[in-house]
Structure formats: structure tokens, C-alpha cells
Design a protein around this motif. Structure first.
Motif, short mmCIF file in Angstrom:
data_model
loop_
_atom_site.label_atom_id
_atom_site.label_comp_id
_atom_site.label_asym_id
_atom_site.label_seq_id
_atom_site.Cartn_x
_atom_site.Cartn_y
_atom_site.Cartn_z
N GLN A 66 0.73 -1.14 0.09
CA GLN A 66 -0.02 -0.01 0.19
C GLN A 66 0.79 1.13 0.11
OE1 GLN A 66 -3.30 -0.24 -0.31
NE2 GLN A 66 -3.10 -2.45 -0.17
N ALA A 67 2.17 1.18 -0.19
CA ALA A 67 3.07 2.51 -0.18
C ALA A 67 2.54 3.26 -1.51
CB ALA A 67 4.43 2.14 -0.27
N PRO A 68 2.41 4.60 -1.32
CA PRO A 68 2.17 5.50 -2.23
C PRO A 68 2.95 5.48 -3.54
CG PRO A 68 2.03 6.67 -0.18
CD PRO A 68 2.60 5.36 0.19
N ASP A 69 2.34 5.26 -4.44
CA ASP A 69 3.00 4.84 -6.01
C ASP A 69 4.17 5.79 -6.48
OD1 ASP A 69 2.47 2.49 -6.91
OD2 ASP A 69 1.20 3.15 -8.52
N GLU A 70 4.02 6.97 -6.27
CA GLU A 70 5.06 7.97 -7.20
C GLU A 70 6.09 8.45 -6.27
OE1 GLU A 70 3.01 11.09 -8.93
OE2 GLU A 70 2.05 9.81 -10.56
N THR A 71 6.30 7.53 -5.07
CA THR A 71 7.26 8.14 -4.09
C THR A 71 8.22 6.91 -3.74
OG1 THR A 71 5.53 9.69 -3.04
CG2 THR A 71 7.30 9.13 -1.85
N SER A 72 9.40 7.34 -3.68
CA SER A 72 10.30 6.39 -2.85
C SER A 72 10.31 6.48 -1.37
CB SER A 72 11.73 6.48 -3.42
OG SER A 72 12.27 7.96 -3.54
N HIS A 73 10.75 5.58 -0.43
CA HIS A 73 10.49 5.96 0.79
C HIS A 73 11.86 5.61 1.43
CE1 HIS A 73 6.08 6.38 0.16
NE2 HIS A 73 6.20 5.33 -0.71
N ILE A 74 12.42 6.25 2.19
CA ILE A 74 13.59 5.91 2.92
C ILE A 74 13.41 6.16 4.68
CG2 ILE A 74 15.81 6.04 3.47
CD1 ILE A 74 16.43 6.72 0.47
N PHE A 75 13.48 4.99 5.30
CA PHE A 75 13.02 5.00 6.73
C PHE A 75 14.58 4.62 7.46
CE2 PHE A 75 9.24 3.90 4.42
CZ PHE A 75 8.32 4.63 5.40
#
Ligand SMILES: Cc1cc2nc3c(=O)[nH]c(=O)nc-3n(C[C@H](O)[C@H](O)[C@H](O)COP(=O)(O)OP(=O)(O)OC[C@H]3O[C@@H](n4cnc5c(N)ncnc54)[C@H](O)[C@@H]3O)c2cc1C
Length: 398
Positions: free
Chosen positions: A192-201
Motif C-alpha cells: 500500500q505504499a504511495p505509488d509515485e514516491t520512494s521511501h527511506i526510513f
């Protein structure tokens, strides 16, 4: 001695195939030897940084990738110890004016190899190089369809990846960083992560990082990195453990509620291993064979495409290929050197655990909170921008 080929590449992954395309379309006679009959998921890079997208552009690959498997991630969200700290539109804030490009790695490989064939390169698949003989007209011993042949060329290019045997056959010395990070990845559907965004935690307090690169339609390449002393035993074996650790790093558990694996889970030693001056006696190394960078910081494919462009330009600009290949090797040391140095700062800052590392972060984070540009942009914009001691001192709040 006359040769059938100008250039033989050992390996037809991103590096070998992109170089074959680039040289064949400039009129070179190119042979690619690729072990795999069909490419499968080996858990490799699936996010090309903005500077790598620009390299793909100069090689004529960007439109092909966009038209076949590419998915643009315009945005990048950064979270620190569970709190989101930035939402940045990369396409509007990088000199390359693009976000990351994500894709399924095997689909990207088929696209690039197909482009090499169209450009006129000869490809042998399900074929293996068994040995290299360096020299003025270097040779490759090739097994294909039950026969063993010797093929000669003006140069042999080792594009055979992180476990390169060409390094050994070519007589290169491999240098290694000490082990620091373990890095695991799996492809997931129904994420379900937003599709147009890369995510770094980032979660340095527990020595964790998790990265999510959506590919569209709920498919996400997910990674978790661990400080080597903080990885649970099941980190690279069990998908539920992988998901739990990604959530510990700060990812919203709801994003994983319906997620199912779409490929294997694998774990890798992150430490860089590389060859200095990756050319000798008719044998050139490119991509991971020249320098396997820590996958945590997502630089490997961009470095590979930079190698390809620089080698193409050197070979096409000089009839003396020995000189040209030496010039490539010197340039490689420069661009890989910058990435290696800055990746090391990122590892020190974001992945180191213990009192000293905590103290460094305590000192630097208030400055970074005021001005996020203190974090060097090199992993996004590449090695051509300043990354000297002053940049490091600004980052570390010194
Ligand atoms: C977990 C992980 C995550 C990563 N994430 C990222 C990321 O997000 N972004 C990024 O930019 N990079 C990332 N990377 C790095 C990236 O995958 C590599 O830098 C890139 O794939 C290197 O391409 P290459 O062509 O040099 O090698 P490879 O892709 O390994 O290609 C080598 C080819 O050579 C063939 N071969 C090997 N030996 C022989 C032989 N003897 N005969 C014939 N064929 C042979 C193999 O079959 C293979 O097809 C990641 C790496 C890992 C491990």
C-alpha cells in the motif's frame, strides 16, 4: 593478429548489454556472452537514482526503459526514527530534473539486451566464459551449446557482476571494506505504499534502514538494511521477519497488511569491494565487476552506466585502445572514489550504532533540522558535484 570481434563482454546484464548497444551502434563488432537463458529475480537494484537516469539518457536507454518497464518516482520521503522529516520532489530539485526510475530488474535486463541486438551486437545466451587470457589480443574461452571455442578481440570486458571471475583471470587485486551492513530485499505485491514516491526510513538507534521503491500497481521492491551486529538470525530467510524489521525501521504496518511475496528473499554483505584502475593487458572491468558498491545507498546501476558511457567515449575517441582503456580506468577511479567516500559518510551517520555514533548524531541533527541541505546530495545528483572535507564537516556538524 586479426580478430573476429572488437570487443567481447563477459556478461550481458546492465553493464555488458548497455556497452554492447553503445559500441555496436558506433560500428564496433561486439560479442556478448551471457550465462542466463532467461533473466530471473536475483534480488538486485530496481531503483535508478536521478544521476543514473541522466546517464541512461546519454546512452539512449531512458526512453526505452520508460516505454517498457520504467516507473517514475518523482518524490522521496525521508523518515528518521519513525518520524517523517521530508517530502521532496526530486524531479523539481535535482539538476537532472527527474526522480528515481524503478523497474523489475530482469525486465530492464531484457530491454537493454534486446536494444544491443537491434544495434547489431551478437549475443550468445546460455553460454559461459570459462577463462580469459589477457594480452595484446586477449581471448575468452567460451562454452556454448556443448562446444568450447576461443574468441579473440581487441579488448575483453568483464561485466560479470559482484562475484566477477574476470577479476581473477585478469590478475586484478580486489580491495574490500570491513563488513558493516547486511542488506536484504524482496519483491512484494499488494503493497500500500504511495505509488509515485520512494521511501527511506532511517532508524540509526537500532541500526536499521528500510527502503521502498514502488513499481506501480501495488508492486514494491522492499529492502531492509541492518548494522552487522544488529541483524536477527532470520533476517534473510523469513519474509514475516523481514516485514517486522521493516516496520521496526518505521514503515506503516498497514502498508504490509495484504502484501504477498512476488519473488525470493535474499540477504547480502554490504561492504564495498573494488579494483583500483580496472584495466590491464587488454582486459577492462565495468559495473559491479569493477566496483561493487554497498547496495544500501542505491548507486550500483548509476555507476555501471557511468562506466559504460566513459568507456564508450574513450574507445570511440582513440584508435589506441590500450591508451583509451587506461584513460577509462583513471576516470572510473575518480567517479567511483567520490561515491565510495560519500556512501561511507552515510554509513557512519545513519547506520553506526553505539555511544560515539549517537553523540555525532546528537551534534549534527539540530543543524540538519534547520537546513536539510547539510545532508550531501551525492547519492541523488552523482559524483560531479562537490563532496570534499567541507561537505563532510557540514554534514557531521563539525
Ligand atoms: C540487494 C541489492 C540491491 C540493490 N539495489 C540497488 C538500487 O536500488 N539501485 C542501484 O543503482 N543499484 C542497486 N544494486 C546494485 C545493482 O544491482 C548492480 O550495481 C548492477 O546490477 C550491476 O550490473 P552489472 O551488469 O555490473 O552486473 P550484473 O547485473 O550482476 O550482471 C552480470 C551478468 O554477467 C553474467 N555472468 C556472470 N559470469 C558469467 C560468465 N562466466 N559467463 C557468462 N555470463 C556471466 C550474469 O549472468 C549476469 O547476467 C543493488 C544490489 C543488490 C545486491
Amino acid at each position: 593478429m586479426s580478430t573476429t570481434y572488437d570487443l567481447i563482454t563477459v556478461g550481458g546484464g546492465l553493464g555488458g548489454a548497455a556497452l554492447a548497444k553503445a559500441m555496436a551502434e558506433r560500428g564496433a563488432r561486439v560479442l556478448v556472452i551471457e550465462r542466463e537463458r532467461r533473466f530471473g529475480d536475483r534480488v538486485r537494484g530496481e531503483a535508478l537514482a536521478p544521476w543514473g537516469v541522466a546517464e541512461a539518457r546519454t546512452l539512449g536507454l531512458e526512453p526505452l526503459l520508460r516505454a517498457t518497464c520504467g516507473h517514475e518516482l518523482r518524490w522521496i520521503d525521508l523518515a528518521f526514527a519513525g518520524t517523517q522529516v521530508s517530502h521532496r520532489e526530486l524531479a523539481a530539485t535535482t539538476p537532472q530534473a527527474t526522480g528515481w526510475m524503478s523497474f523489475f530488474h530482469p525486465a530492464m535486463q531484457e530491454t537493454v539486451l534486446e536494444a544491443a541486438i537491434k544495434a547489431g551486437a551478437e549475443i550468445r545466451r546460455d553460454a559461459r566464459v570459462r577463462a580469459i587470457e589477457p594480452g595484446r589480443t586477449p581471448a575468452a574461452t567460451v562454452e556454448h551449446e556443448g562446444r568450447t571455442t576461443t574468441e579473440r578481440a581487441r579488448v575483453v570486458v568483464g561485466a560479470d557482476g559482484r562475484a566477477s571471475a574476470v577479476r581473477k583471470w585478469g590478475g586484478f587485486t580486489v580491495r574490500r571494506d570491513p563488513p558493516r551492513i547486511l542488506f536484504s530485499g524482496v519483491l512484494l505485491d499488494r503493497h500500500q505504499a504511495p505509488d509515485e514516491t520512494s521511501h527511506i526510513f532511517f532508524h540509526p538507534l537500532i541500526g536499521r534502514i528500510s527502503l521502498l521503491f514502488p513499481q506501480g500497481g501495488g508492486r514494491v521492491r522492499a529492502y531492509v538494511g541492518y548494522h552487522k551486529d544488529a541483524a536477527p538470525p532470520d533476517a534473510g530467510r523469513d519474509v514475516q521477519c523481514f516485514i517486522a524489521e521493516s516496520v521496526r525501521a518505521g514503515v506503516d504496518p498497514n502498508w504490509y497488511a495484504e502484501a504477498i511475496p512476488a519473488g525470493p528473499l535474499a540477504i547480502f554483505e554490504g561492504a564495498d569491494h573494488w579494483v583500483e584502475h580496472p584495466y590491464r593487458a587488454g582486459v577492462v572491468l565495468i559495473g559491479d565487476a569493477a566496483a561493487t558498491s554497498d547496495p544500501t545507498w542505491g548507486q550500483g546501476m548509476s555507476l555501471t552506466l557511468r562506466d559504460v558511457r566513459v568507456l564508450r567515449d574513450a574507445l570511440c575517441g582513440n584508435d589506441d585502445w590500450d591508451r583509451a582503456a587506461h584513460a577509462y580506468a583513471a576516470a572510473h577511479d575518480e567517479h567511483y572514489g567520490v561515491i565510495h567516500r560519500v556512501d561511507g559518510w552515510y554509513s557512519d551517520f545513519f547506520m553506526q550504532i553505539g555511544d560515539e555514533a549517537d553523540a555525532r548524531r546528537m551534534r549534527a541533527l539540530p543543524f540538519i533540522a534547520e537546513d536539510a541541505s547539510r545532508i550531501p546530495d551525492t547519492p541523488f545528483i552523482g559524483p560531479d558535484f562537490p563532496a570534499g572535507d567541507d561537505v563532510r564537516a557540514r554534514f557531521f556538524g563539525e
